[in-house]
Design an enzyme around this catalytic site. Structure first.
Site, PDB file in Angstrom:
ATOM      1  N   ASN A  58       5.475 -41.362  24.093  1.00 32.21           N
ATOM      2  CA  ASN A  58       4.658 -41.165  25.296  1.00 32.21           C
ATOM      3  C   ASN A  58       3.807 -42.409  25.608  1.00 32.21           C
ATOM      4  OD1 ASN A  58       3.121 -37.952  26.292  1.00 32.21           O
ATOM      5  ND2 ASN A  58       4.611 -39.224  27.290  1.00 32.21           N
ATOM      6  N   THR A  84      -0.643 -36.674  23.452  1.00 32.21           N
ATOM      7  CA  THR A  84       0.586 -36.691  24.250  1.00 32.21           C
ATOM      8  C   THR A  84       0.718 -35.394  25.056  1.00 32.21           C
ATOM      9  OG1 THR A  84       1.993 -35.638  22.594  1.00 32.21           O
ATOM     10  CG2 THR A  84       1.731 -38.026  22.431  1.00 32.21           C
ATOM     11  N   CYS A  85       1.714 -35.373  25.964  1.00 34.01           N
ATOM     12  CA  CYS A  85       1.919 -34.186  26.793  1.00 34.01           C
ATOM     13  C   CYS A  85       2.785 -33.146  26.114  1.00 34.01           C
ATOM     14  CB  CYS A  85       2.577 -34.586  28.109  1.00 34.01           C
ATOM     15  SG  CYS A  85       1.492 -35.583  29.106  1.00 34.01           S
ATOM     16  N   ASP A  86       3.246 -33.430  24.896  1.00 31.95           N
ATOM     17  CA  ASP A  86       4.157 -32.520  24.223  1.00 31.95           C
ATOM     18  C   ASP A  86       3.389 -31.379  23.545  1.00 31.95           C
ATOM     19  OD1 ASP A  86       6.132 -31.273  22.854  1.00 31.95           O
ATOM     20  OD2 ASP A  86       6.837 -33.047  21.795  1.00 31.95           O
ATOM     21  N   ALA A  87       3.881 -30.163  23.733  1.00 30.17           N
ATOM     22  CA  ALA A  87       3.229 -28.990  23.143  1.00 30.17           C
ATOM     23  C   ALA A  87       3.328 -28.986  21.615  1.00 30.17           C
ATOM     24  CB  ALA A  87       3.835 -27.710  23.711  1.00 30.17           C
TER      25      ALA A  87
END
Ligand SMILES: *Cc1c(COP(=O)(O)O)cnc(C)c1O
Length: 380
Positions: free
Chosen positions: A368, A328-331
């Protein structure tokens, strides 16, 4: 141990992300528990992994179940429905404990028809049970020290020892019967002394109850928390079992039925992930691999269970410390910042993790737009 080539073959057939459940290992873990704690009936805590096939295999092996919601109750009850009708009522207590001390009124109304065994830890709950589920049997959940557990549970549940017998007598005044006591020492408890302390505390409350004229208790539920050997720093289960057996023998009469609610212990070793490398980059001089499973998916235990999982590769090569990210794009979607993996892994190569059967797919989402891993059962 599941053969590593089996994991590769399954990933080729089903694609990734893949989550493999080895039912032979489920049976082995259950047998290990029973072998070392022969006096204890294991009520598998369904929340650790509510997969119905897991429940089915453990049911067949002879396990009972700890549930905490009506949907979990129904997963297990489906197997009880397969039993001859006249035995069903006897089966309920032998097979299910509803071990969530807080139950919504509508849950209690639904539960009442099953005359289930339920836990409680406060006065308000006594009034709710009297009104909505008076046919239940009660078990008082005690608050016990959770020191050194990986996941602390005592801040949310459990009656303080000082109020325990008052609550038992209050339940009796309300026409309910308290059948026994329960506790939970905290999940992944590597501090074995927690069990010793909790057993001693429960024994004192038993004695106080008898001294104050209450003699109807006949069961003790020693909860979950039995640790999985994620690494060698965790002492063998045999040692813990020896300690528990000798304390139970010393503190409680022979007639008392002993229950436990192992969750993690029965399923962790049976679960494997197989993931694919979908990205590779060097950031600030450090090698980063991106794989197609992450903390919103099978690795959700990294967040919710405070658990670490080793990522291993099938391919050999010179290893270096790298970061492994989820897709996913989440840190937040970081699987590890310090994994030792071969530096020559390419896009499309597969990696895997072991001992990931508990608190993993159970709390996976599809953030996501990434769907949960496909679940495949082997050795059913
Ligand atoms: C979570 C839970 C369990 C299972 O705990 P493990 O640490 O996985 O063994 C058992 N009983 C209750 C009441 C729980 O909340």
């Amino acid at each position: 141990m599941t053969n590593l080539s089996t994991l590769q073959t399954l990933a080729k057939k089903h694609g990734t992300p893949l989550f493999v459940i080895d039912h032979e290992q489920l049976r082995r873990s259950y047998a290990l528990f029973k072998r070392h704690l022969p006096r204890v009936q294991a009520y598998y805590a369904v929340k650790a992994n509510p997969n119905p096939e897991i429940v089915g295999t453990l049911f067949k092996a002879g396990a009972s179940f700890d549930v905490a919601s009506m949907p979990e109750f129904m997963i297990v009850h489906k197997y009880i429905e397969g039993m001859p009708a006249k035995e069903r009522q006897d089966w309920i207590w032998d097979k299910i404990i509803y071990a969530n001390p807080i139950k919504a009124e509508e849950t209690l109304r639904e539960l009442d028809q099953y005359k289930a065994l339920v836990t409680f830890d406060n006065s308000e709950e006594i009034r709710k049970i009297r009104k909505h589920a008076p046919n239940s049997g009660l078990v008082l959940r005690l608050k016990v020290p959770n020191t050194g557990a990986m996941v602390e549970l005592s801040s949310k549940c459990g009656a303080a020892p000082g109020e325990a017998v008052d609550l038992i007598l209050e339940a009796e005044k309300n026409g309910l019967t308290v059948e026994g006591l329960s506790f939970h020492v905290g999940s992944q408890t590597t501090n074995f002394d927690n069990f010793v302390q909790a057993l001693n505390l429960a024994a004192n409350i038993y004695k106080e109850a008898v001294d104050r004229g209450y003699t109807k208790m006949n069961l003790l539920d020693i909860g979950g928390g039995f640790p999985v050997r994620y690494d060698d720093s965790v002492k063998p289960f045999e040692e813990l079992a020896k300690l528990i057996n000798s304390e139970i023998k010393r503190l409680f009469p022979k007639e008392i039925q002993i229950l436990a609610e192992p969750g993690r212990f029965l399923v962790a070793d049976a679960g494997y992930t197989v993931s694919k490398i979908i990205g590779k980059a060097v950031r600030d001089g450090k090698l980063c691999y991106y794989i197609d499973d992450g903390v919103y998916n099978s690795f959700s235990g990294i967040i919710y269970d405070h658990c670490k999982y080793k990522i291993e590769s099938f391919k050999k090569g010179v290893k270096e410390i790298c970061t492994v990210f989820g897709p996913t794009c989440d840190a937040l979607d970081v699987i590890s910042m310090s994994e030792e993996l071969p530096s020559n892994l390419q896009l499309g190569d597969l990696v895997f993790s072991r001992k990931i059967g508990a608190y993993s797919t159970a709390s996976a989402t599809s953030f996501n737009g990434f769907p949960p891993a496909k679940i495949v059962h082997i050795n059913v």
